[in-house]
Enzyme design. Structure first.
Site, PDB file in Angstrom:
ATOM      1  N   HIS A 140       0.843  -1.211   0.000  1.00  0.00           N
ATOM      2  CA  HIS A 140       0.000   0.000   0.000  1.00  0.00           C
ATOM      3  C   HIS A 140       0.877   1.260   0.000  1.00  0.00           C
ATOM      4  O   HIS A 140       0.587   2.222  -0.712  1.00  0.00           O
ATOM      5  CB  HIS A 140      -0.861   0.065   1.264  1.00  0.00           C
ATOM      6  CG  HIS A 140      -1.819  -1.067   1.454  1.00  0.00           C
ATOM      7  ND1 HIS A 140      -1.715  -1.971   2.477  1.00  0.00           N
ATOM      8  CD2 HIS A 140      -2.925  -1.423   0.753  1.00  0.00           C
ATOM      9  CE1 HIS A 140      -2.712  -2.834   2.424  1.00  0.00           C
ATOM     10  NE2 HIS A 140      -3.461  -2.531   1.376  1.00  0.00           N
ATOM     11  N   GLN A 166     -17.736  -6.201  -1.366  1.00  0.00           N
ATOM     12  CA  GLN A 166     -16.850  -7.113  -2.094  1.00  0.00           C
ATOM     13  C   GLN A 166     -16.581  -8.414  -1.355  1.00  0.00           C
ATOM     14  O   GLN A 166     -15.826  -9.256  -1.819  1.00  0.00           O
ATOM     15  CB  GLN A 166     -15.551  -6.418  -2.485  1.00  0.00           C
ATOM     16  CG  GLN A 166     -14.624  -6.079  -1.355  1.00  0.00           C
ATOM     17  CD  GLN A 166     -13.472  -5.214  -1.849  1.00  0.00           C
ATOM     18  OE1 GLN A 166     -13.662  -4.062  -2.220  1.00  0.00           O
ATOM     19  NE2 GLN A 166     -12.277  -5.766  -1.870  1.00  0.00           N
ATOM     20  N   SER A 178      -2.647  -7.893   3.273  1.00  0.00           N
ATOM     21  CA  SER A 178      -3.165  -7.759   4.644  1.00  0.00           C
ATOM     22  C   SER A 178      -3.576  -9.120   5.172  1.00  0.00           C
ATOM     23  O   SER A 178      -3.587  -9.356   6.377  1.00  0.00           O
ATOM     24  CB  SER A 178      -4.382  -6.827   4.663  1.00  0.00           C
ATOM     25  OG  SER A 178      -4.066  -5.599   4.053  1.00  0.00           O
TER      26      SER A 178
HETATM   27  P1  AMP Z   1      -6.422  -3.721  -0.345  1.00  0.00           P
HETATM   28  O1  AMP Z   1      -6.257  -2.935   0.913  1.00  0.00           O
HETATM   29  O2  AMP Z   1      -6.005  -5.138  -0.225  1.00  0.00           O
HETATM   30  O3  AMP Z   1      -7.788  -3.536  -0.961  1.00  0.00           O
HETATM   31  O4  AMP Z   1      -5.390  -3.096  -1.391  1.00  0.00           O
HETATM   32  C1  AMP Z   1      -5.425  -1.720  -1.693  1.00  0.00           C
HETATM   33  C2  AMP Z   1      -4.534  -1.474  -2.877  1.00  0.00           C
HETATM   34  O5  AMP Z   1      -3.202  -1.891  -2.570  1.00  0.00           O
HETATM   35  C3  AMP Z   1      -4.957  -2.278  -4.136  1.00  0.00           C
HETATM   36  O6  AMP Z   1      -4.780  -1.459  -5.275  1.00  0.00           O
HETATM   37  C4  AMP Z   1      -3.990  -3.427  -4.116  1.00  0.00           C
HETATM   38  O7  AMP Z   1      -3.757  -3.978  -5.401  1.00  0.00           O
HETATM   39  C5  AMP Z   1      -2.731  -2.755  -3.591  1.00  0.00           C
HETATM   40  N1  AMP Z   1      -1.820  -3.750  -3.035  1.00  0.00           N
HETATM   41  C6  AMP Z   1      -2.097  -4.691  -2.110  1.00  0.00           C
HETATM   42  N2  AMP Z   1      -1.020  -5.480  -1.904  1.00  0.00           N
HETATM   43  C7  AMP Z   1      -0.044  -5.029  -2.719  1.00  0.00           C
HETATM   44  C8  AMP Z   1       1.297  -5.428  -2.977  1.00  0.00           C
HETATM   45  N3  AMP Z   1       1.861  -6.461  -2.356  1.00  0.00           N
HETATM   46  N4  AMP Z   1       2.020  -4.735  -3.886  1.00  0.00           N
HETATM   47  C9  AMP Z   1       1.441  -3.687  -4.551  1.00  0.00           C
HETATM   48  N5  AMP Z   1       0.189  -3.264  -4.348  1.00  0.00           N
HETATM   49  C10 AMP Z   1      -0.556  -3.920  -3.453  1.00  0.00           C
END
Ligand code: AMP
Length: 285
Positions: free
Chosen positions: A37, A61, A186
């Site tokens: 993030h 979701q 996460s």
């Molecule tokens: P989330 O909180 O899981 O919904 O993720 C929020 C944003 O962070 C989304 O655009 C994810 O694709 C990105 N994201 C999550 N994990 C990673 C990672 N390991 N590397 C790059 N971007 C990430």
């Protein structure tokens, strides 16, 4: 960094920025921030005058059997990390703020949403698209940063922005990995120590597949076989899918070319993990 909980308040702040010709970067998240993030926040900061990070655990979701109630949270740490990485605003709307009434309007991006992740999570991407559409409308003209970790999500959002003429530029950012190559997520906190060790087979399987591609292999079935064989070695890993697709329209590819994306989804215990790579570029371990 200002923490803001209402859309109106955020819009008032952002209008002031835009009126003085300043650009805005948006980073939507569900919180429990990690370096993946933070890489998006840093990228957004390097390309814009102001960055809005949003934290909202989007119930739309999650299916009924998924982990909405236990999704990890640490708002204090997130506030520190977002600010430290250059975020100017942290938007943390309540459920009531986002859904003052039951939504009668939803967004679904046909075709891209029903395959791969969508096959086992049929309502997932319309939940994502609907909430991201709301965030785009709240924030207005901006560049929005999404991780390639969620490759299919990135394609769904790009297509939604194009189809619905959002004045938002979508920017995909590379996957950030742990030292052993596991994509940061996460959800990795759900893994036991043993499961965490076994999970490193996921990036290793992609790495092995890419070695074969580097040596000239172009048949998708052979590459799928290499990945599946590697993952099947671990009794803790259950494969959901291993697919090679056109990275933009997500249709299945028989022969590898520069657009081919290799996508993997597995369960380790009850935790679902995903990973992917460009077939010709591979991953850094
Ligand atoms: P989330 O909180 O899981 O919904 O993720 C929020 C944003 O962070 C989304 O655009 C994810 O694709 C990105 N994201 C999550 N994990 C990673 C990672 N390991 N590397 C790059 N971007 C990430």
């Amino acid at each position: 960094m200002d923490t803001i909980i209402t859309s109106k308040d955020l819009q008032n702040h952002l209008d002031d920025f835009r009126n003085s010709q300043k650009s805005i970067g948006l980073v939507p998240t569900m919180g429990y921030l990690h370096d993946g993030h933070l890489s998006l926040i840093r990228k957004a900061k390097s390309e814009n005058d102001a960055v809005v990070t949003t934290i909202f655990v989007n119930p739309l979701q999650f299916s009924e059997t998924e982990d909405l109630d236990i999704y990890p949270k640490d708002i204090e740490k997130d506030t520190f990390l977002a600010s430290d990485s250059g975020s100017d605003f942290l938007f943390t709307p309540t459920y009531e703020e986002m859904f003052c009434d039951d939504l009668l309007t939803t967004v679904s991006v046909q075709e891209l949403s029903s395959v791969l992740e969508g096959a086992s999570r049929p309502t997932h991407f319309s939940g994502v698209a609907t909430i991201v559409a709301k965030l785009f409308n709240i924030v207005g003209v901006c560049s929005a940063y999404f991780g390639e970790k969620d490759w299919q999500q990135l394609q769904v959002i790009k297509r939604m922005a194009q189809d619905l003429s959002y004045r938002v530029e979508i920017k995909g950012c590379p996957i950030v990995r742990e030292k052993d190559g596991l994509a940061m997520s996460s959800r990795n906190v759900y893994l036991t120590n043993d499961q965490r060790k076994e999970a490193s087979n996921i990036p290793e399987s992609l790495w092995k597949a890419h070695e074969k591609i580097k040596n000239g292999e172009r048949q998708s079935t052979v590459i799928k076989g290499i990945i599946s064989e590697r993952l099947d070695r671990s009794s803790m890993i259950d494969i959901d899918y291993v697919e090679l697709v056109n990275g933009e329209n997500l249709t299945i590819t028989d022969e590898i070319d520069e657009l081919t994306r290799v996508l993997v989804a597995v369960r380790v215990g009850t935790t679902r993990l995903i990973d992917n790579m460009n077939a010709l570029e591979g991953i850094n371990l």
